[in-house]
Design a protein around this motif. Structure first.
Motif, mmCIF file in Angstrom:
data_model
loop_
_atom_site.group_PDB
_atom_site.id
_atom_site.type_symbol
_atom_site.label_atom_id
_atom_site.label_comp_id
_atom_site.label_asym_id
_atom_site.label_seq_id
_atom_site.Cartn_x
_atom_site.Cartn_y
_atom_site.Cartn_z
ATOM 1 N N GLY A 1 52.543 59.400 -41.347
ATOM 2 C CA GLY A 1 53.243 59.732 -40.106
ATOM 3 C C GLY A 1 53.906 58.518 -39.487
ATOM 4 O O GLY A 1 53.662 57.367 -39.871
ATOM 5 N N LEU A 2 54.742 58.765 -38.499
ATOM 6 C CA LEU A 2 55.526 57.698 -37.880
ATOM 7 C C LEU A 2 54.627 56.683 -37.168
ATOM 8 O O LEU A 2 54.908 55.474 -37.203
ATOM 9 N N ILE A 3 53.548 57.152 -36.528
ATOM 10 C CA ILE A 3 52.660 56.221 -35.824
ATOM 11 C C ILE A 3 52.055 55.218 -36.798
ATOM 12 O O ILE A 3 51.983 54.009 -36.519
ATOM 13 N N GLU A 4 51.629 55.702 -37.963
ATOM 14 C CA GLU A 4 51.020 54.823 -38.957
ATOM 15 C C GLU A 4 52.048 53.838 -39.512
ATOM 16 O O GLU A 4 51.760 52.643 -39.682
ATOM 17 N N LYS A 5 53.264 54.316 -39.772
ATOM 18 C CA LYS A 5 54.316 53.416 -40.254
ATOM 19 C C LYS A 5 54.653 52.362 -39.204
ATOM 20 O O LYS A 5 54.820 51.177 -39.518
ATOM 21 N N ALA A 6 54.754 52.789 -37.943
ATOM 22 C CA ALA A 6 55.096 51.861 -36.867
ATOM 23 C C ALA A 6 54.021 50.789 -36.701
ATOM 24 O O ALA A 6 54.331 49.635 -36.361
ATOM 25 N N SER A 7 52.760 51.152 -36.943
ATOM 26 C CA SER A 7 51.684 50.161 -36.817
ATOM 27 C C SER A 7 51.829 49.054 -37.847
ATOM 28 O O SER A 7 51.580 47.877 -37.555
ATOM 29 N N VAL A 8 52.253 49.417 -39.054
ATOM 30 C CA VAL A 8 52.461 48.416 -40.110
ATOM 31 C C VAL A 8 53.673 47.543 -39.785
ATOM 32 O O VAL A 8 53.622 46.309 -39.875
ATOM 33 N N ILE A 9 54.767 48.179 -39.386
ATOM 34 C CA ILE A 9 55.995 47.439 -39.059
ATOM 35 C C ILE A 9 55.758 46.472 -37.899
ATOM 36 O O ILE A 9 56.141 45.301 -37.956
ATOM 37 N N ARG B 1 63.428 45.232 -42.984
ATOM 38 C CA ARG B 1 63.239 45.479 -44.418
ATOM 39 C C ARG B 1 62.120 46.489 -44.657
ATOM 40 O O ARG B 1 62.241 47.375 -45.510
ATOM 41 N N LEU B 2 61.031 46.360 -43.915
ATOM 42 C CA LEU B 2 59.951 47.332 -44.048
ATOM 43 C C LEU B 2 60.387 48.703 -43.545
ATOM 44 O O LEU B 2 60.046 49.739 -44.161
ATOM 45 N N SER B 3 61.130 48.728 -42.455
ATOM 46 C CA SER B 3 61.576 50.008 -41.890
ATOM 47 C C SER B 3 62.453 50.767 -42.875
ATOM 48 O O SER B 3 62.299 51.987 -43.061
ATOM 49 N N LYS B 4 63.388 50.083 -43.508
ATOM 50 C CA LYS B 4 64.267 50.738 -44.484
ATOM 51 C C LYS B 4 63.476 51.296 -45.653
ATOM 52 O O LYS B 4 63.747 52.390 -46.143
ATOM 53 N N PHE C 1 62.339 55.288 -35.144
ATOM 54 C CA PHE C 1 62.832 56.666 -35.213
ATOM 55 C C PHE C 1 62.774 57.126 -36.663
ATOM 56 O O PHE C 1 63.051 56.356 -37.581
ATOM 57 N N ASP C 2 62.445 58.385 -36.866
ATOM 58 C CA ASP C 2 62.495 58.935 -38.226
ATOM 59 C C ASP C 2 63.295 60.236 -38.295
ATOM 60 O O ASP C 2 63.178 61.007 -39.247
ATOM 61 N N THR D 1 64.174 54.073 -38.797
ATOM 62 C CA THR D 1 65.142 53.232 -38.085
ATOM 63 C C THR D 1 64.399 52.464 -36.998
ATOM 64 O O THR D 1 63.640 53.045 -36.220
ATOM 65 N N CYS D 2 64.615 51.148 -36.947
ATOM 66 C CA CYS D 2 63.856 50.301 -36.033
ATOM 67 C C CYS D 2 64.792 49.426 -35.211
ATOM 68 O O CYS D 2 65.693 48.791 -35.755
#
Length: 446
Positions: free
Chosen positions: A35-43, A66-69, A89-90, A74-75
């Motif tokens: 999910g987006l929350i988990e991705k955002a935590s890594v970024i 680079r991680l966002s792409k 944003f996803d 989109t960051c």
């Protein structure tokens, strides 16, 4: 019970972020499918670790992008000296986060490992779960200083000893600066290790360096009848405090119109310089020290050139170790610095080139050499360029400006201050144009 929990939480002014709470420890969902929350935590965590290493906004944003792409996100990022605000944003959801670090510093070894992490992310970490990635980042965050306070004190001693020669000092000034700077930085690293505030560690370490220099000089005067003219080197004993990284990264950020980060870093560097020079001035008054000119060494030009190369190498090597570079990385930066700084000094002596123009040429050379070397060994460019030109920062000029302001010799103070400002402006400009010439991603505003 609730009151006790509140007290425990408030022990640290900056609360620690529970990164693993954003992931499921027993989940086998890859980060690319999370999910987006988990991705955002890594970024966000990657950006925060990069920021804690001392690198500028450009590199932090590039790594997060680079991680966002790679994760289909989109960051947008706003980076300061100690904080990051970003939105992810996803297409359907949006996550906004504000993250901050408790303190700023420089750690080139951690920065090197983080750049490797970002470079390898598409082939390695992108095929892991969010929990596994955070475990990898846990290990990277545990990369603290590679060296003990004693070794960092020795590194400062070597750097300031070499700095003394390059500024015109002789063997006695070099010896005294070696002892005083080593003790001063040893005290400083001990205070930093125990999380004492910035103003305290600067004032105590600078005062200690000046005091040790004065005491050692008095001992030499009594025991060996050394003349007091050698007191001029006390300025060199405190040059380990020079804020090279924030000075240079602020210029790079301003060049890319990252005004928030650039101005915050510049303010941080100015604070360090003002506090250090003020306490050095106070100690000079208490110990009756004066920033005299060094006596002429009268060396053969060829011998002087060779000694400048050697001193520049060891000066940059010492500063690089203080920035927590590994020995190979420090040696690489030292080779660059030996060439670039000697070029700067020789241009001033042989062609009568103004010091700011020579500083620009030296920084440009350092940037070009670092770009060539980076292609072969992958070291972060900033980990090579900043240590190699820190030795060019006019710490002596800045101190003499404040000293003369303090005794109301305003004409001399303005002259020293103007010279220092011109050189300080020239140094990041040299690196910026080297970067423009060698890095097409830095060349454009997109």
């Amino acid at each position: 019970m609730a009151n006790n929990n509140y007290i425990d939480i408030m022990e640290k002014n900056h609360m620690e972020i529970p990164w693993h709470d954003y992931t499921s420890q027993d989940s086998d969902v890859l980060i690319s499918k999370a999910g987006l929350i988990e991705k955002a935590s890594v970024i966000g965590r990657v950006g925060l670790i990069m920021l804690s290493c001392g690198t500028g906004a450009w590199r932090v944003r590039t790594s997060m992008n680079r991680l966002s792409k790679e994760l289909g996100v989109t960051c947008t990022v706003d980076v300061g000296l100690m904080s990051i605000e970003f939105n992810c944003f996803d297409g359907t959801d949006c996550i906004s986060q504000s993250l901050s670090i408790a303190n700023t510093g420089v750690n080139t070894s951690k920065l090197y490992r983080m750049e490797q992490f970002v470079d390898d992310f598409p082939t390695e970490e992108a095929h892991l779960t969010g929990e596994e990635i955070h475990r990898c980042l846990d290990k990277i965050e545990q990369i603290h200083t590679l060296y003990s306070p004693i070794r960092l004190g020795l590194a400062a001693a070597i750097a300031c000893c070499a700095f003394t020669f390059l500024l015109g000092g002789g063997p006695i000034e070099m010896l005294l600066a070696f002892i005083a700077a080593g003790i001063g930085n040893l005290i400083r690293t001990k205070l930093i290790k125990h999380h004492f505030t910035l103003f305290l560690n600067i004032s105590v370490s600078i005062s200690a360096s000046c005091f040790v220099y004065a005491v050692c000089l008095k001992i030499l005067e009594i025991a060996f009848h050394v003349p007091s003219v050698h007191e001029a080197g006390y300025i060199c004993s405190m040059l380990f405090i020079i804020p090279g990284f924030p000075f240079i990264t602020s210029g790079i950020d301003l060049a890319k119109l990252d005004l928030r980060s650039g101005l915050e870093r510049l303010s941080y560097a100015i604070i360090i310089v003002l506090v250090a020079t003020m306490f050095a001035w106070i100690m000079a008054l208490l110990l009756s020290l004066r920033p005299l000119d060094f006596t002429d060494l009268n060396l053969d030009p060829i011998l002087y050139l060779i000694l400048r190369l050697i001193a520049s190498f060891f000066g940059v090597f010492g500063f690089s170790i203080m920035f927590n570079s590994s020995t190979p990385m420090a040696a690489t930066a030292a080779l660059i610095g030996a060439i670039a700084n000697t070029l700067r000094l020789e241009l001033v002596d042989l062609t009568s080139m103004p010091a700011p123009a020579a500083a620009f040429a030296g920084a440009l050379m350092a940037g070009l050499l670092a770009s060539i070397i980076k292609k072969n060994n992958g070291y972060p460019r900033i980990s090579l360029t900043v240590p190699s030109i820190v030795i060019m920062v006019p710490g002596l000029y800045l101190y003499r400006a404040i000293y003369n302001f303090g005794i109301m010799a305003l004409s001399d103070a303005v002259s020293w201050f103007a010279s220092a400002i011109m050189i300080i402006i020239a140094l990041p400009l040299g690196l910026i144009f080297a970067r423009i010439l060698t890095d097409k991603t830095f060349r454009y505003c997109t």
